[in-house]
Scaffold this motif. Structure first.
Motif, PDB file in Angstrom:
ATOM      1  N   ARG A 124       0.831  -1.206   0.000  1.00 21.83           N
ATOM      2  CA  ARG A 124       0.000   0.000   0.000  1.00 21.83           C
ATOM      3  C   ARG A 124       0.863   1.252   0.000  1.00 21.83           C
ATOM      4  NH1 ARG A 124      -3.238   1.554   5.289  1.00 21.83           N
ATOM      5  NH2 ARG A 124      -1.181   2.460   5.719  1.00 21.83           N
ATOM      6  N   GLN A 165      -3.822  -3.659  -2.682  1.00 21.50           N
ATOM      7  CA  GLN A 165      -4.311  -5.006  -2.950  1.00 21.50           C
ATOM      8  C   GLN A 165      -3.821  -5.532  -4.296  1.00 21.50           C
ATOM      9  OE1 GLN A 165      -8.551  -5.452  -2.613  1.00 21.50           O
ATOM     10  NE2 GLN A 165      -8.515  -7.640  -3.013  1.00 21.50           N
ATOM     11  N   THR A 166      -3.937  -4.726  -5.343  1.00 21.87           N
ATOM     12  CA  THR A 166      -3.521  -5.206  -6.669  1.00 21.87           C
ATOM     13  C   THR A 166      -2.009  -5.357  -6.744  1.00 21.87           C
ATOM     14  OG1 THR A 166      -3.514  -2.935  -7.543  1.00 21.87           O
ATOM     15  CG2 THR A 166      -5.542  -4.221  -7.800  1.00 21.87           C
ATOM     16  N   GLY A 169      -0.938  -8.397  -4.646  1.00 23.93           N
ATOM     17  CA  GLY A 169      -1.157  -9.686  -5.284  1.00 23.93           C
ATOM     18  C   GLY A 169      -0.050 -10.032  -6.259  1.00 23.93           C
TER      19      GLY A 169
END
Length: 224
Positions: A124, A165-166, A169
């Motif tokens: 983040r 989050q993206t 991942g």
């Protein structure tokens, strides 16, 4: 002989699963002697149960301070026969006493390219900063958070539309590859610490019929 390791988890344990998979495939010269979590609801404990691995929950809130909590972990790891410790999403700082119990044998995976973006929100923070490249780091642990000597890093692209989050991942997919590699180097005694620099000793000479590092084109598909 396989190195007996303790894997510390606080959450889902996907990096634990990556280690389990490599061990079961015969690619990793380690044995999971104990899976230890500080949280009762950690899914990493369920992964341990599914694979019939020794596991224990030691809630940190049950202890008055970090020192007492770490002593409880040391006792559990030693009782299980663990000789090295892999922090795989373990969200607690550890003490010097813990490090001295397993000298040179405690490593951690962090979802950022250290020394940039240490702490619990690495992806983040990297996305918010607007970096173009991010990644993950496996490092030896010292008494400063996300600070110890780097063993291996992997980089991934970061895009303007990314959030934690993206980007996280994308980083996680690399974590699942570099952590088992670092554990293999540790298990085969191929890591040499020179100040803050980590040197990886050369791999053993391949046996007849083995072709490590071979270039294959077209590339091999998954499972081959």
């Amino acid at each position: 002989m396989a190195l007996p390791i303790a894997v510390l988890v606080s959450g889902s344990g996907s990096n634990l699963q990556a280690l389990i998979d490599r061990i079961e495939q015969g690619a990793l010269d380690a044995r999971i002697a104990l899976v230890l979590s500080n949280k009762e609801g950690a899914y990493g404990l369920e992964r341990a149960r599914k694979h019939r691995l020794p596991h224990v929950c030691i809630p940190h809130a049950d202890y008055p301070d970090r020192a007492e909590f770490d002593r409880a972990m040391i006792r559990a790891i030693r009782k299980a026969g663990g000789e090295a410790v892999v922090m795989a999403g373990f969200m607690r700082m550890i003490t010097g006493e813990f490090l001295r119990a397993f000298p040179g044998k405690v490593i951690n995976i962090h979802p950022a390219l250290l020394p940039s973006f240490p702490g619990v929100h690495g992806p983040r923070d990297a996305a918010d900063y607007g970096v173009a490249i991010s990644g993950c780091t496996v490092h030896f642990v010292d008494e400063i958070m996300d600070h110890g000597p780097v063993i291996i890093q992997a980089a991934v692209p970061a895009y303007p539309e990314d959030d934690g989050q993206t980007l996280g991942g994308r980083i996680l997919a690399c974590e699942h590859r570099v952590l088992p590699q670092a554990v293999q180097w540790l298990a085969t005694d191929r890591l040499r610490l020179e100040g803050r620099k980590v040197r990886v000793q050369p791999a053993p000479v391949p046996k007849a019929g083995e072709v490590p590092g071979a270039l294959v084109n077209p590339p091999l598909e998954l499972g081959f």
